[in-house]
Scaffold this active site. Structure first.
Site, PDB file in Angstrom:
ATOM      1  CB  SER A 131      -0.932  -0.260   1.298  1.00 61.57           C
ATOM      2  OG  SER A 131      -1.289   1.247   1.337  1.00 61.57           O
ATOM      3  CE1 TYR A 144      -3.478  -1.620   5.880  1.00 58.61           C
ATOM      4  CE2 TYR A 144      -3.351   0.330   5.241  1.00 58.61           C
ATOM      5  CZ  TYR A 144      -3.671  -0.950   4.949  1.00 58.61           C
ATOM      6  OH  TYR A 144      -3.996  -1.510   3.346  1.00 58.61           O
TER       7      TYR A 144
HETATM    8  P1  NDP Z   1     -11.627  -6.328   1.050  1.00 57.29           P
HETATM    9  O1  NDP Z   1     -11.972  -5.579   2.358  1.00 57.29           O
HETATM   10  O2  NDP Z   1     -12.924  -5.467   0.020  1.00 57.29           O
HETATM   11  O3  NDP Z   1     -11.322  -7.013   0.666  1.00 57.29           O
HETATM   12  C1  NDP Z   1     -10.169  -8.187   1.639  1.00 57.29           C
HETATM   13  C2  NDP Z   1     -10.233  -9.550   1.275  1.00 57.29           C
HETATM   14  O4  NDP Z   1      -9.454  -9.265   2.545  1.00 57.29           O
HETATM   15  C3  NDP Z   1     -11.278 -10.220   1.549  1.00 57.29           C
HETATM   16  O5  NDP Z   1     -11.524 -11.317   0.726  1.00 57.29           O
HETATM   17  C4  NDP Z   1     -10.726 -10.833   2.729  1.00 57.29           C
HETATM   18  O6  NDP Z   1     -12.203 -12.173   2.173  1.00 57.29           O
HETATM   19  C5  NDP Z   1     -10.320 -11.447   2.864  1.00 57.29           C
HETATM   20  N1  NDP Z   1      -9.175 -10.798   3.976  1.00 57.29           N
HETATM   21  C6  NDP Z   1      -9.286 -10.727   5.401  1.00 57.29           C
HETATM   22  N2  NDP Z   1      -8.995 -10.956   6.074  1.00 57.29           N
HETATM   23  C7  NDP Z   1      -8.858 -12.940   5.913  1.00 57.29           C
HETATM   24  C8  NDP Z   1      -8.266 -13.732   7.098  1.00 57.29           C
HETATM   25  N3  NDP Z   1      -7.809 -13.088   8.297  1.00 57.29           N
HETATM   26  N4  NDP Z   1      -8.254 -14.118   6.396  1.00 57.29           N
HETATM   27  C9  NDP Z   1      -8.389 -14.688   4.520  1.00 57.29           C
HETATM   28  N5  NDP Z   1      -8.897 -13.948   4.174  1.00 57.29           N
HETATM   29  C10 NDP Z   1      -9.119 -12.571   5.168  1.00 57.29           C
HETATM   30  O7  NDP Z   1     -10.200  -5.554   1.089  1.00 57.29           O
HETATM   31  P2  NDP Z   1      -9.104  -4.762  -0.320  1.00 57.29           P
HETATM   32  O8  NDP Z   1      -9.990  -5.448  -1.212  1.00 57.29           O
HETATM   33  O9  NDP Z   1      -9.422  -3.224  -0.092  1.00 57.29           O
HETATM   34  O10 NDP Z   1      -8.115  -5.585   0.520  1.00 57.29           O
HETATM   35  C11 NDP Z   1      -7.516  -6.065   0.149  1.00 57.29           C
HETATM   36  C12 NDP Z   1      -5.769  -5.774   0.607  1.00 57.29           C
HETATM   37  O11 NDP Z   1      -5.466  -4.665  -0.295  1.00 57.29           O
HETATM   38  C13 NDP Z   1      -5.661  -5.307   1.418  1.00 57.29           C
HETATM   39  O12 NDP Z   1      -4.465  -6.220   1.623  1.00 57.29           O
HETATM   40  C14 NDP Z   1      -5.437  -4.178   1.617  1.00 57.29           C
HETATM   41  O13 NDP Z   1      -4.697  -3.821   3.265  1.00 57.29           O
HETATM   42  C15 NDP Z   1      -4.724  -3.881   0.497  1.00 57.29           C
HETATM   43  N6  NDP Z   1      -5.519  -2.305   0.080  1.00 57.29           N
HETATM   44  C16 NDP Z   1      -6.066  -1.892   0.059  1.00 57.29           C
HETATM   45  C17 NDP Z   1      -6.364  -0.264   0.021  1.00 57.29           C
HETATM   46  C18 NDP Z   1      -7.787   0.257  -0.305  1.00 57.29           C
HETATM   47  O14 NDP Z   1      -7.719   1.838  -0.205  1.00 57.29           O
HETATM   48  N7  NDP Z   1      -8.645  -0.313  -0.503  1.00 57.29           N
HETATM   49  C19 NDP Z   1      -5.017   0.310  -0.892  1.00 57.29           C
HETATM   50  C20 NDP Z   1      -3.670   0.031  -0.303  1.00 57.29           C
HETATM   51  C21 NDP Z   1      -4.009  -1.275  -0.478  1.00 57.29           C
HETATM   52  P3  NDP Z   1     -13.207 -12.369   4.093  1.00 57.29           P
HETATM   53  O15 NDP Z   1     -13.658 -11.897   4.318  1.00 57.29           O
HETATM   54  O16 NDP Z   1     -14.089 -14.114   2.593  1.00 57.29           O
HETATM   55  O17 NDP Z   1     -12.060 -13.822   4.562  1.00 57.29           O
HETATM   56  C1  8X3 Z   2      -5.221   2.194   1.717  1.00 55.26           C
HETATM   57  C2  8X3 Z   2      -4.823   2.714   1.128  1.00 55.26           C
HETATM   58  O1  8X3 Z   2      -4.417   5.109   1.978  1.00 55.26           O
HETATM   59  O2  8X3 Z   2      -6.635   4.267   3.144  1.00 55.26           O
HETATM   60  O3  8X3 Z   2      -4.033   0.920   2.286  1.00 55.26           O
HETATM   61  O4  8X3 Z   2      -4.512   3.410   3.762  1.00 55.26           O
HETATM   62  S1  8X3 Z   2      -4.619   3.893   2.910  1.00 55.26           S
END
Ligand code: NDP
Ligand code: 8X3
Length: 244
Positions: A131, A144
């Site tokens: 991220s 985070y």
């Molecule tokens: P979502 O909440 O939409 O998706 C998160 C996914 O992670 C879900 O499919 C969830 O599945 C899975 N997950 C969470 N905890 C667990 C666990 N303990 N075991 C297995 N699966 C898990 O968020 P995003 O798609 O945005 O996030 C995905 C990744 O992208 C993360 O690593 C996040 O930090 C990163 N990210 C997101 C950004 C944003 O702005 N959205 C920007 C930068 C990075 P389930 O609940 O079914 O287990």
């Molecule tokens: C997710 C993006 O900027 O909300 O990693 O932390 S931010």
């Protein structure tokens, strides 16, 4: 294999790779959602429901893969979350543990389970979802941000350790992506979550999936080491120019 494929970036990656002709192992905790989203893909998908924090179960899931699914070409290490946006001195211990156990230890478990096979076959690609938050801390992001800084160090370390092989290692660092991320971060407070994306056109999961597919499809001698992908009116983790 895409971890965290039930939502957001992971779901978009799985769908993009399926469209590109890959067969995809999709994982997440919510078995019902996996079935609903990926059941229609039939034999092109293998659905595996486990929590990446449960090391025993995660290792077993990989060890017990059906024979035709054992050679994993690409691992998108995506499962992760933020919980809370508070000053560090007011943070919640359980939220901290969950983030550290998922974003760092879960990612490491999947890496440890899958990379040895890639080394043995001298072929493979790990795509870790970091991220912009890992580049520098932003206000109230503390733990985070630290987990994503750890993902950056872990990814760099892996790239060094597999450099003797043809295995490639990529770090994708998205900025603001509208997914379920903020609803999870604010423990279901949808209004607070919606405010995160007010006045700016955020990225979508598909934008990040495009980057993942680009890295995966690069010629074998090209290793996309790192990509920072921001919304157009976002300069870094702290500076976001909202319109109107
Ligand atoms: P979502 O909440 O939409 O998706 C998160 C996914 O992670 C879900 O499919 C969830 O599945 C899975 N997950 C969470 N905890 C667990 C666990 N303990 N075991 C297995 N699966 C898990 O968020 P995003 O798609 O945005 O996030 C995905 C990744 O992208 C993360 O690593 C996040 O930090 C990163 N990210 C997101 C950004 C944003 O702005 N959205 C920007 C930068 C990075 P389930 O609940 O079914 O287990
Ligand atoms: C997710 C993006 O900027 O909300 O990693 O932390 S931010």
């Amino acid at each position: 294999m895409v971890t965290g494929a039930t939502s957001g970036i992971g779901r978009a990656c799985a769908e993009k790779f399926l469209k590109a002709g890959f067969r995809v192992i999709v994982t997440g905790r919510r078995a019902g959602l996996l079935e609903e989203i990926f059941g229609p893909y039939g034999d092109d998908c293998l659905l595996l429901s486990f929590d990446v924090r449960d090391r025993e179960k995660a290792l077993q899931a990989v060890a017990n893969l059906p024979e035709e699914w054992q050679c994993i070409d690409i691992l998108v290490n995506n499962a992760g979350l933020a919980l809370g946006l508070e000053p560090e001195y007011e943070g919640d211990f359980r939220d901290w543990d969950t983030m550290i156990d998922t974003n760092i230890k879960g990612l490491l478990t999947m890496t440890r389970a899958i990379v040895p096979g890639m080394i043995e076959r001298n072929s493979g690609h790990i795509i870790n979802i970091g991220s912009v938050a890992g580049d520098a801390a932003y206000a109230n992001g503390n733990v985070y941000c630290a987990t994503k800084a750890a993902v950056k160090a872990i990814t760099d370390g892996l790239r060094i350790d597999v450099a003797h092989s043809a295995v490639r290692v990529t770090l994708l660092k998205p900025g603001l992506v509208e997914t379920n991320f903020s609803n999870v971060r604010f423990h279901g407070d949808d209004e607070r979550a919606d405010n995160v994306y007010k006045g700016i056109r955020p990225l979508t999961g598909a934008d990040i999936a495009d980057a993942a597919l680009y890295a995966a499809m690069a010629p074998a001698h090209v290793q996309i080491a790192e990509m920072l992908i921001l919304a157009t009116h976002q300069a870094n983790g702290s500076i976001i120019c909202r319109q109107g």
